[in-house]
Design an enzyme around this catalytic site. Structure first.
Site, PDB file in Angstrom:
ATOM      1  N   PRO A   2       0.972  -1.310   0.056  1.00 38.18           N
ATOM      2  CA  PRO A   2      -0.097  -0.033   0.133  1.00 38.18           C
ATOM      3  C   PRO A   2       0.777   1.265  -0.157  1.00 38.18           C
ATOM      4  O   PRO A   2       1.396   1.422   0.857  1.00 38.18           O
ATOM      5  CB  PRO A   2      -0.923  -0.158   1.414  1.00 38.18           C
ATOM      6  CG  PRO A   2      -0.104  -1.108   2.174  1.00 38.18           C
ATOM      7  CD  PRO A   2       0.744  -2.012   1.238  1.00 38.18           C
ATOM      8  N   LYS A  59       1.130   8.246   4.315  1.00 42.31           N
ATOM      9  CA  LYS A  59       0.364   6.776   3.876  1.00 42.31           C
ATOM     10  C   LYS A  59      -0.114   6.286   5.333  1.00 42.31           C
ATOM     11  O   LYS A  59      -0.184   5.123   5.811  1.00 42.31           O
ATOM     12  CB  LYS A  59       1.717   5.963   3.646  1.00 42.31           C
ATOM     13  CG  LYS A  59       2.318   6.182   2.177  1.00 42.31           C
ATOM     14  CD  LYS A  59       3.405   5.110   1.868  1.00 42.31           C
ATOM     15  CE  LYS A  59       4.733   5.538   2.302  1.00 42.31           C
ATOM     16  NZ  LYS A  59       5.778   4.759   2.082  1.00 42.31           N
ATOM     17  N   ARG A 121       1.817  -9.874   7.470  1.00 47.54           N
ATOM     18  CA  ARG A 121       3.072  -9.823   7.876  1.00 47.54           C
ATOM     19  C   ARG A 121       3.201  -8.962   8.961  1.00 47.54           C
ATOM     20  O   ARG A 121       4.416  -8.682   9.426  1.00 47.54           O
ATOM     21  CB  ARG A 121       3.929  -9.341   6.665  1.00 47.54           C
ATOM     22  CG  ARG A 121       3.875 -10.378   5.488  1.00 47.54           C
ATOM     23  CD  ARG A 121       4.979  -9.981   4.381  1.00 47.54           C
ATOM     24  NE  ARG A 121       6.214  -9.692   5.058  1.00 47.54           N
ATOM     25  CZ  ARG A 121       7.358  -9.264   4.238  1.00 47.54           C
ATOM     26  NH1 ARG A 121       7.061  -8.912   3.077  1.00 47.54           N
ATOM     27  NH2 ARG A 121       8.710  -9.068   4.807  1.00 47.54           N
ATOM     28  N   ARG A 249      16.215   0.956  -1.316  1.00 50.16           N
ATOM     29  CA  ARG A 249      15.025   0.511  -2.252  1.00 50.16           C
ATOM     30  C   ARG A 249      15.616   0.040  -3.502  1.00 50.16           C
ATOM     31  O   ARG A 249      16.415   0.821  -4.211  1.00 50.16           O
ATOM     32  CB  ARG A 249      13.718   1.304  -1.989  1.00 50.16           C
ATOM     33  CG  ARG A 249      13.499   1.798  -0.914  1.00 50.16           C
ATOM     34  CD  ARG A 249      13.011   0.615   0.282  1.00 50.16           C
ATOM     35  NE  ARG A 249      12.021  -0.229  -0.556  1.00 50.16           N
ATOM     36  CZ  ARG A 249      10.781  -0.048  -0.380  1.00 50.16           C
ATOM     37  NH1 ARG A 249      10.336   1.157   0.412  1.00 50.16           N
ATOM     38  NH2 ARG A 249       9.881  -0.878  -0.914  1.00 50.16           N
TER      39      ARG A 249
END
Length: 259
Positions: A2, A59, A121, A249
């Site tokens: 997400p 987020k 998770r 990343r």
């Protein structure tokens, strides 16, 4: 996973709980409760009160209660929000598509219906009155001047700076690659190296990309997405994409048009 478009979908779904009274809280997973929150603390703060508003910054979904308390919902890499049994998104990358009772980490039950955090998770979390002072401006509403201030003087790679939630709240890995690809900017450039024209182009593409992906229904629907793999080629010019770790990343970019 997400990212901001998915979390905005969660926020939009959760708008339906405004005005509902909290009847009970189910929080069996202590690991999922953050910032000193416990099941007892959450019950005392929330039960009997009504949801006044549902917001988002970056987020994080923020559920404001009628007494002034705020519940913060963070979704990590695999978190999904379900309201009255309906999921906020149909698909998450790197997560199971199954809905299992044992993956329900936190539930807010109303007189009618429910809001459930589902996370295989356990990488998300729930907190009461989260500290938002460390977050930068929201990526959807950030101004060009605010974006410039976030990048100014930085020698860190441009993508790493954009992923820093203290500078810009809401840009994740997939969004970062998509925005920089559209803006024709290398993720490896120092964040503070952009001139005025490049900064305006970055800001324009950041706003346009987020608006489009929110409308499309997720960060996985970006134009670059299908080529983000080894031997992938740039959808604009066909060049072999470069791949490296930037800001911790995995990052893909076109060495031909992203400079």
């Amino acid at each position: 996973m997400p990212e901001l478009p998915e979390v905005e979908s969660y926020r939009h779904l959760a708008l339906s709980v405004r005005g509902r009274r909290v009847a009970s809280i189910v929080a069996r997973d202590r690991w999922f409760l953050k910032g000193g929150a416990t099941a007892q603390v959450l019950r005392r703060a929330l039960v009997g009160h009504r949801v006044a508003e549902v917001r988002r910054i970056g987020k994080i979904v923020l559920v404001d209660m009628d007494d002034g308390d705020t519940l913060g919902l963070r979704f990590g890499m695999t978190g999904t929000l379900l309201v009255d049994g309906t999921a906020g998104v149909d698909r998450l990358l790197y997560s199971s598509h199954q809905i299992r009772r044992e993956w329900e980490r936190f539930s807010m039950r109303f007189d009618e219906g429910s809001l459930i955090m589902h996370d295989p998770r356990r990488l998300g979390g729930v907190s009461l009155n989260p500290d938002l002072s460390r977050l930068g401006p929201d990526a959807v509403s950030i101004s060009a001047a605010q974006l410039g201030a976030a990048l100014r003087g930085s020698n860190a790679p441009l993508k790493a700076r954009l992923l820093d939630q203290a500078k810009v709240a809401g840009i994740g890995n997939l969004i970062g690659d998509e925005v920089l690809w559209r803006a024709a900017l290398s993720p490896l450039r120092p964040g503070g190296s952009l001139n005025a024209t490049e900064l305006r182009r970055l800001h324009r593409n950041l706003h346009r990309t987020l608006t489009e992906l929110i409308d499309r229904g997720g960060s996985h629907l970006g134009d670059l997405m299908d080529e983000r793999h080894r031997d992938g080629r740039c959808p604009k010019d066909g060049a072999l994409l470069s791949r490296a770790t930037v800001g911790g990343r995995t990052t893909y970019w076109c060495p031909q048009h992203q400079v």
